[in-house]
Design a protein around this motif. Sequence first.
Motif, PDB file in Angstrom:
ATOM      1  N   VAL A 299      10.666  36.652  19.846  1.00  0.00           N
ATOM      2  CA  VAL A 299       9.656  36.292  20.849  1.00  0.00           C
ATOM      3  C   VAL A 299       9.200  37.528  21.613  1.00  0.00           C
ATOM      4  O   VAL A 299       8.014  37.673  21.941  1.00  0.00           O
ATOM      5  N   ASN A 300      10.118  38.426  21.878  1.00  0.00           N
ATOM      6  CA  ASN A 300       9.786  39.624  22.659  1.00  0.00           C
ATOM      7  C   ASN A 300       8.971  40.661  21.892  1.00  0.00           C
ATOM      8  O   ASN A 300       8.431  41.586  22.506  1.00  0.00           O
ATOM      9  N   ILE A 301       8.877  40.522  20.578  1.00  0.00           N
ATOM     10  CA  ILE A 301       8.070  41.486  19.805  1.00  0.00           C
ATOM     11  C   ILE A 301       6.876  40.795  19.146  1.00  0.00           C
ATOM     12  O   ILE A 301       6.340  41.291  18.163  1.00  0.00           O
ATOM     13  N   ARG A 302       6.477  39.649  19.699  1.00  0.00           N
ATOM     14  CA  ARG A 302       5.294  38.981  19.172  1.00  0.00           C
ATOM     15  C   ARG A 302       4.067  39.894  19.282  1.00  0.00           C
ATOM     16  O   ARG A 302       3.904  40.608  20.270  1.00  0.00           O
ATOM     17  N   LYS A 303       3.210  39.821  18.255  1.00  0.00           N
ATOM     18  CA  LYS A 303       2.026  40.688  18.204  1.00  0.00           C
ATOM     19  C   LYS A 303       0.801  40.046  18.844  1.00  0.00           C
ATOM     20  O   LYS A 303      -0.184  40.721  19.137  1.00  0.00           O
ATOM     21  N   ASN A 304       0.866  38.708  19.027  1.00  0.00           N
ATOM     22  CA  ASN A 304      -0.281  37.985  19.604  1.00  0.00           C
ATOM     23  C   ASN A 304      -1.575  38.298  18.867  1.00  0.00           C
ATOM     24  O   ASN A 304      -2.625  38.559  19.475  1.00  0.00           O
ATOM     25  N   ASP A 305      -1.497  38.273  17.538  1.00  0.00           N
ATOM     26  CA  ASP A 305      -2.679  38.562  16.728  1.00  0.00           C
ATOM     27  C   ASP A 305      -3.119  37.356  15.922  1.00  0.00           C
ATOM     28  O   ASP A 305      -3.714  37.483  14.863  1.00  0.00           O
ATOM     29  N   TYR A 306      -2.812  36.151  16.442  1.00  0.00           N
ATOM     30  CA  TYR A 306      -3.279  34.962  15.734  1.00  0.00           C
ATOM     31  C   TYR A 306      -4.796  35.036  15.629  1.00  0.00           C
ATOM     32  O   TYR A 306      -5.479  35.341  16.615  1.00  0.00           O
ATOM     33  N   PRO A 307      -5.372  34.761  14.462  1.00  0.00           N
ATOM     34  CA  PRO A 307      -6.802  35.038  14.232  1.00  0.00           C
ATOM     35  C   PRO A 307      -7.762  34.459  15.247  1.00  0.00           C
ATOM     36  O   PRO A 307      -8.743  35.109  15.592  1.00  0.00           O
ATOM     37  N   PHE A 308      -7.515  33.264  15.748  1.00  0.00           N
ATOM     38  CA  PHE A 308      -8.472  32.685  16.680  1.00  0.00           C
ATOM     39  C   PHE A 308      -8.548  33.461  17.990  1.00  0.00           C
ATOM     40  O   PHE A 308      -9.493  33.320  18.744  1.00  0.00           O
ATOM     41  N   ALA A 309      -7.528  34.276  18.267  1.00  0.00           N
ATOM     42  CA  ALA A 309      -7.509  35.004  19.539  1.00  0.00           C
ATOM     43  C   ALA A 309      -8.555  36.117  19.551  1.00  0.00           C
ATOM     44  O   ALA A 309      -9.280  36.294  20.525  1.00  0.00           O
ATOM     45  N   SER A 310      -8.621  36.902  18.476  1.00  0.00           N
ATOM     46  CA  SER A 310      -9.575  38.013  18.430  1.00  0.00           C
ATOM     47  C   SER A 310      -9.865  38.362  16.976  1.00  0.00           C
ATOM     48  O   SER A 310      -9.161  39.147  16.363  1.00  0.00           O
ATOM     49  N   VAL A 311     -10.901  37.772  16.431  1.00  0.00           N
ATOM     50  CA  VAL A 311     -11.266  37.990  15.031  1.00  0.00           C
ATOM     51  C   VAL A 311     -11.656  39.442  14.785  1.00  0.00           C
ATOM     52  O   VAL A 311     -11.548  39.943  13.662  1.00  0.00           O
ATOM     53  N   ASP A 312     -12.081  40.151  15.824  1.00  0.00           N
ATOM     54  CA  ASP A 312     -12.501  41.540  15.663  1.00  0.00           C
ATOM     55  C   ASP A 312     -11.360  42.430  15.178  1.00  0.00           C
ATOM     56  O   ASP A 312     -11.605  43.508  14.626  1.00  0.00           O
ATOM     57  N   ASN A 313     -10.128  41.993  15.386  1.00  0.00           N
ATOM     58  CA  ASN A 313      -8.983  42.807  14.974  1.00  0.00           C
ATOM     59  C   ASN A 313      -8.553  42.519  13.541  1.00  0.00           C
ATOM     60  O   ASN A 313      -7.445  42.885  13.139  1.00  0.00           O
TER      61      ASN A 313
END
Length: 385
Positions: A299-313
Amino acid sequence: MNTDFLSPVESVVLAHNELLPPQAIGNSIQIHSEKEGMPELEGVKMALIGVDEFRNAKVQREDHLKLKEFRRQFYRLFMGNWSQKIVDLGDLRAGDTVEDTYFALSSITADLLKRGVIPVVFGGTQDLTYAMYRAYDTMEQMVNLVTVDSKFDFGEADELISSDSYMNKIIVNPPNNLFNFSNIGYQTYCNAQEEIDLMERLFFDAYRLGEVIHDVTVVEPVFRDADLVSVDLTAVRAADLGSLPHNNPNGFDGREICAIARYAGISDKVTSFGLFECEASSQGAQLAAQLVWYFIEGVNIRKNDYPFASVDNFTKYIVPIDDMDMLFFKSNISGRWWIEVPKNQESHNNSERQTLLPCTQEEYLRATEGVVPERWWKACKKMIV
């Protein structure tokens, strides 16, 4: 939050903390105690809850894990390089009936979910998964459930709920919020052929023990799309649990189960975690504590890159197969992959919550050779059910 259901951590366990170094978990997190009371939940990311409920065990026995023994082993571990705040809310007292315990656990879990806190439930039998699942009724969303277990736990259709039959209740009892069920580590000889066939008919996902042991990374995308994760510790081989009765000689070893727990923690979408069927041996308690440690680490190293969050990435890849184009997305942050699942406009199963399905780079490479990923095919089938 209704705290009447929760009792403070035993003073004998807290006294043990005084012998631990200041960097140990027991001296680094807030704990529900008689002296200090219930911790505040402001800014908290994870909350530990012990549950001492075994009345619906398929096989009644006396060697269940004592919650205080788990805490002794967990509190003595050192904190990682963690930024997320953790609290121990104490123990859920068993109700007059098992249904009372289910209600209390479901209520507490629902309250924590609404606050954005991940409940980490330990102890008790795996039928408590049903209570945690019912907590999502208040969230008005479809639920993806992942279990780590040697069995599917369907049981008989008319069987009363037990640690070996709770999945029937999840599938059948309304409201029907289950979108997908995935099992990790099943052993064929522990499951009736009818259960294996049912998994296929419902387009659920199942990964055999040997497949996961061969390459544990194959389960990472499964957790990436999970909401609720339930671990049956008897999926671990007896040699790693202290060789108590009723344990299985085959199963995951300690390193593999900890890696699996870490994958569960890394997932940006996992919002609740349960560890059940824990053993009373000192070795079993140590492994359970380390497993929870690895979940928290994830949990502490989650990237928070789920696609709906920011498709630009994300980098988009188009793979033509037959008469269609399959769309893959690769995260520029973590290097993880997703595949787009086309929505079916005529579907009535409330499956519109997502169109991107976690996958592996290997599945992308095989798609370029004309092989359609099996997980994509199953997801499309669900869309039209």
